[in-house]
Design an enzyme around this catalytic site. Sequence first.
Site, PDB file in Angstrom:
ATOM      1  N   GLY A   1     -12.811  -5.534   9.868  1.00 37.36           N
ATOM      2  CA  GLY A   1     -13.147  -4.103   9.939  1.00 37.36           C
ATOM      3  C   GLY A   1     -12.937  -4.028   8.353  1.00 37.36           C
TER       4      GLY A   1
ATOM      5  N   ALA B   1     -13.471   2.336   5.506  1.00 32.80           N
ATOM      6  CA  ALA B   1     -12.890   2.694   4.573  1.00 32.80           C
ATOM      7  C   ALA B   1     -12.018   2.003   3.880  1.00 32.80           C
ATOM      8  CB  ALA B   1     -12.450   3.621   4.939  1.00 32.80           C
ATOM      9  N   MET B   2     -11.025   1.299   4.434  1.00 29.92           N
ATOM     10  CA  MET B   2      -9.754   0.509   3.495  1.00 29.92           C
ATOM     11  C   MET B   2      -9.900  -0.593   3.783  1.00 29.92           C
ATOM     12  SD  MET B   2      -6.802   2.531   3.607  1.00 29.92           S
ATOM     13  CE  MET B   2      -5.147   1.776   3.067  1.00 29.92           C
ATOM     14  N   GLY B   3     -10.971  -1.003   4.426  1.00 30.32           N
ATOM     15  CA  GLY B   3     -11.117  -2.682   4.675  1.00 30.32           C
ATOM     16  C   GLY B   3     -11.880  -2.862   3.354  1.00 30.32           C
TER      17      GLY B   3
ATOM     18  N   ALA C   1      -8.416   5.496   1.929  1.00 29.60           N
ATOM     19  CA  ALA C   1      -9.887   5.474   1.895  1.00 29.60           C
ATOM     20  C   ALA C   1     -10.491   6.705   2.041  1.00 29.60           C
ATOM     21  CB  ALA C   1     -10.406   4.065   1.568  1.00 29.60           C
TER      22      ALA C   1
ATOM     23  N   LYS D   1       5.998   6.649   9.922  1.00 29.00           N
ATOM     24  CA  LYS D   1       4.284   6.998   9.939  1.00 29.00           C
ATOM     25  C   LYS D   1       4.164   7.456  10.282  1.00 29.00           C
ATOM     26  CE  LYS D   1       0.460   5.380   7.412  1.00 29.00           C
ATOM     27  NZ  LYS D   1      -0.552   4.558   6.660  1.00 29.00           N
TER      28      LYS D   1
ATOM     29  N   ASN E   1       1.809  10.643  11.409  1.00 26.32           N
ATOM     30  CA  ASN E   1       0.073  10.157  12.913  1.00 26.32           C
ATOM     31  C   ASN E   1       0.388  11.164  13.963  1.00 26.32           C
ATOM     32  OD1 ASN E   1      -0.745  10.250  10.616  1.00 26.32           O
ATOM     33  ND2 ASN E   1      -0.003   7.623  11.088  1.00 26.32           N
TER      34      ASN E   1
ATOM     35  N   ASN F   1      -1.448  14.830  13.325  1.00 24.83           N
ATOM     36  CA  ASN F   1      -2.993  13.979  13.585  1.00 24.83           C
ATOM     37  C   ASN F   1      -3.679  14.457  15.192  1.00 24.83           C
ATOM     38  OD1 ASN F   1      -4.467  12.307  12.023  1.00 24.83           O
ATOM     39  ND2 ASN F   1      -2.798  10.646  12.090  1.00 24.83           N
TER      40      ASN F   1
ATOM     41  N   SER G   1      -6.523  11.793   9.284  1.00 22.37           N
ATOM     42  CA  SER G   1      -8.284  11.368   9.418  1.00 22.37           C
ATOM     43  C   SER G   1      -8.527  11.833  10.853  1.00 22.37           C
ATOM     44  CB  SER G   1      -7.837  10.777   9.432  1.00 22.37           C
ATOM     45  OG  SER G   1      -6.534   9.815  10.063  1.00 22.37           O
TER      46      SER G   1
HETATM   47  P1  NAD Z   1     -12.857   3.923   9.215  1.00 28.72           P
HETATM   48  O1  NAD Z   1     -13.136   4.178   9.930  1.00 28.72           O
HETATM   49  O2  NAD Z   1     -13.472   3.428   7.653  1.00 28.72           O
HETATM   50  O3  NAD Z   1     -13.955   2.085   9.666  1.00 28.72           O
HETATM   51  C1  NAD Z   1     -13.019   1.410  10.697  1.00 28.72           C
HETATM   52  C2  NAD Z   1     -14.189   0.733  11.084  1.00 28.72           C
HETATM   53  O4  NAD Z   1     -15.704   1.197  11.628  1.00 28.72           O
HETATM   54  C3  NAD Z   1     -15.303  -0.212  10.757  1.00 28.72           C
HETATM   55  O5  NAD Z   1     -16.000  -2.053  11.027  1.00 28.72           O
HETATM   56  C4  NAD Z   1     -16.047   0.450   9.944  1.00 28.72           C
HETATM   57  O6  NAD Z   1     -17.131  -0.458   9.871  1.00 28.72           O
HETATM   58  C5  NAD Z   1     -16.649   1.272  11.826  1.00 28.72           C
HETATM   59  N1  NAD Z   1     -17.416   2.353  11.077  1.00 28.72           N
HETATM   60  C6  NAD Z   1     -17.173   3.836  10.478  1.00 28.72           C
HETATM   61  N2  NAD Z   1     -17.527   4.806  10.506  1.00 28.72           N
HETATM   62  C7  NAD Z   1     -18.673   4.459  10.975  1.00 28.72           C
HETATM   63  C8  NAD Z   1     -19.855   4.793  11.773  1.00 28.72           C
HETATM   64  N3  NAD Z   1     -20.399   6.753  11.132  1.00 28.72           N
HETATM   65  N4  NAD Z   1     -20.356   4.377  12.327  1.00 28.72           N
HETATM   66  C9  NAD Z   1     -20.334   3.476  12.766  1.00 28.72           C
HETATM   67  N5  NAD Z   1     -19.043   2.666  12.455  1.00 28.72           N
HETATM   68  C10 NAD Z   1     -17.871   3.530  11.593  1.00 28.72           C
HETATM   69  O7  NAD Z   1     -10.893   3.214   9.785  1.00 28.72           O
HETATM   70  P2  NAD Z   1     -10.751   3.347   8.042  1.00 28.72           P
HETATM   71  O8  NAD Z   1     -10.397   4.268   7.748  1.00 28.72           O
HETATM   72  O9  NAD Z   1     -10.357   2.321   7.101  1.00 28.72           O
HETATM   73  O10 NAD Z   1      -9.269   2.962   8.631  1.00 28.72           O
HETATM   74  C11 NAD Z   1      -8.124   1.266   9.636  1.00 28.72           C
HETATM   75  C12 NAD Z   1      -7.165   1.491   9.814  1.00 28.72           C
HETATM   76  O11 NAD Z   1      -6.247   1.853   8.807  1.00 28.72           O
HETATM   77  C13 NAD Z   1      -7.188   2.137  10.679  1.00 28.72           C
HETATM   78  O12 NAD Z   1      -5.498   2.558  11.933  1.00 28.72           O
HETATM   79  C14 NAD Z   1      -6.458   3.726   9.703  1.00 28.72           C
HETATM   80  O13 NAD Z   1      -5.629   4.690  11.058  1.00 28.72           O
HETATM   81  C15 NAD Z   1      -5.769   2.850   8.932  1.00 28.72           C
HETATM   82  N6  NAD Z   1      -5.813   3.735   7.578  1.00 28.72           N
HETATM   83  C16 NAD Z   1      -6.238   4.282   6.970  1.00 28.72           C
HETATM   84  C17 NAD Z   1      -5.874   5.097   5.948  1.00 28.72           C
HETATM   85  C18 NAD Z   1      -6.942   5.478   5.227  1.00 28.72           C
HETATM   86  O14 NAD Z   1      -6.849   6.148   4.179  1.00 28.72           O
HETATM   87  N7  NAD Z   1      -7.972   5.687   5.447  1.00 28.72           N
HETATM   88  C19 NAD Z   1      -4.859   5.066   5.200  1.00 28.72           C
HETATM   89  C20 NAD Z   1      -4.212   4.191   6.518  1.00 28.72           C
HETATM   90  C21 NAD Z   1      -3.658   3.710   7.048  1.00 28.72           C
END
Ligand code: NAD
Length: 313
Positions: free
Chosen positions: A7, A10-12, A132, A188, A192, A196, A261
């Site tokens: 995954g 953003a965070m990955g 992120a 947390k 949320n 949220n 978010s």
């Molecule tokens: P994200 O939406 O950025 O990414 C998650 C997945 O969705 C990835 O596989 C990504 O490639 C896909 N994705 C993102 N945008 C897309 C699009 N437009 N079309 C198709 N696929 C898309 O999620 P995230 O923010 O990285 O969050 C991951 C986990 O971490 C979640 O459980 C979230 O609640 C948690 N989290 C997020 C944050 C933050 O600041 N973003 C902070 C703490 C925890």
Amino acid sequence: MNIVIAGAGAMGSRFGIMLKQAGENVILVDGWQQHIDEINQNGLKANFNGQDVTEVIPAYNQNDLSDVDFSADLVILFTKAMQLDKMLQSLDNMLGKDTIVLCLLNGIGHEDVIKKYVDYDNILLGNTMWTAGMEGPGKVTLFGNGSIDLQNLGEGKEDMAQNIADVLTNADLNARVSQDILTSIYRKACVNGTMNGLCTILDSNMADFGDTSSANTIIKKIVSEFLAVARVENVFLDEEAVIEQINGCFNRETIGLHHPSMYQDLVINNRLTEIDYINGAIVRKGKEYGIETPYCEFLTLLIHSKEEIVRAK
Ligand code: NAD
């Protein structure tokens, strides 16, 4: 260490970049082909505290891992909650008997999904304060500081947890081994589980919602349901302290003017939400434990209606 970021949104991407910069052997696994192509062609780009960086990290589609020869020491899960089960299925032949899996998703109860695929002793649950944002395919925005709390689920696996915390800290991700990770996860989830869903339904930033005369009453009703469910799992949270933490979201000088978010996912990007793993998880657990959870149930249903109205995907 061989690390799979499962995954790479953003965070990955944040974790991938920071671990790569620390010298770890990282690959990204994701389901968004356009994002994967962009990373493989032009590198993973980030605005990292105001500086433009590009890291070359191999990215693979989770549906096409059969030819990928990578023996993972650590898998860091960073899908959205509703994508977790499918991601774990895809990773099946990368998960060896010694592969450690760290889950840092928001929400409650992910261990029930992970343990279908991973030996309980190899699971670490965590909670992170890093943030992120996704700018578009291949590009993220990374600002500010954060930390990680993590804990082993298996008994006697504290050294394993400490070892992973050290790897993360070596990448400046500030990790520590917690003795009560479920408390942090529930705390947390209370933030949320109020900010949220409510700001998404009310089309409001956090500060404007906090200024309304009913905010406090609504928040208390929802938090009391989270706390009642948590108590059955021997997780004891102080209601006043939780509400004080939630009230911190209303500060206009810090984060109050932001939309949470879920708002960004659903209202701005028409994406499905994690509501089933936050308020919805409380409803499911409440049914199992014989606890009424009408406020969480109503909010979950409202969010699902809104998902349908905007045809979220
Ligand atoms: P994200 O939406 O950025 O990414 C998650 C997945 O969705 C990835 O596989 C990504 O490639 C896909 N994705 C993102 N945008 C897309 C699009 N437009 N079309 C198709 N696929 C898309 O999620 P995230 O923010 O990285 O969050 C991951 C986990 O971490 C979640 O459980 C979230 O609640 C948690 N989290 C997020 C944050 C933050 O600041 N973003 C902070 C703490 C925890």
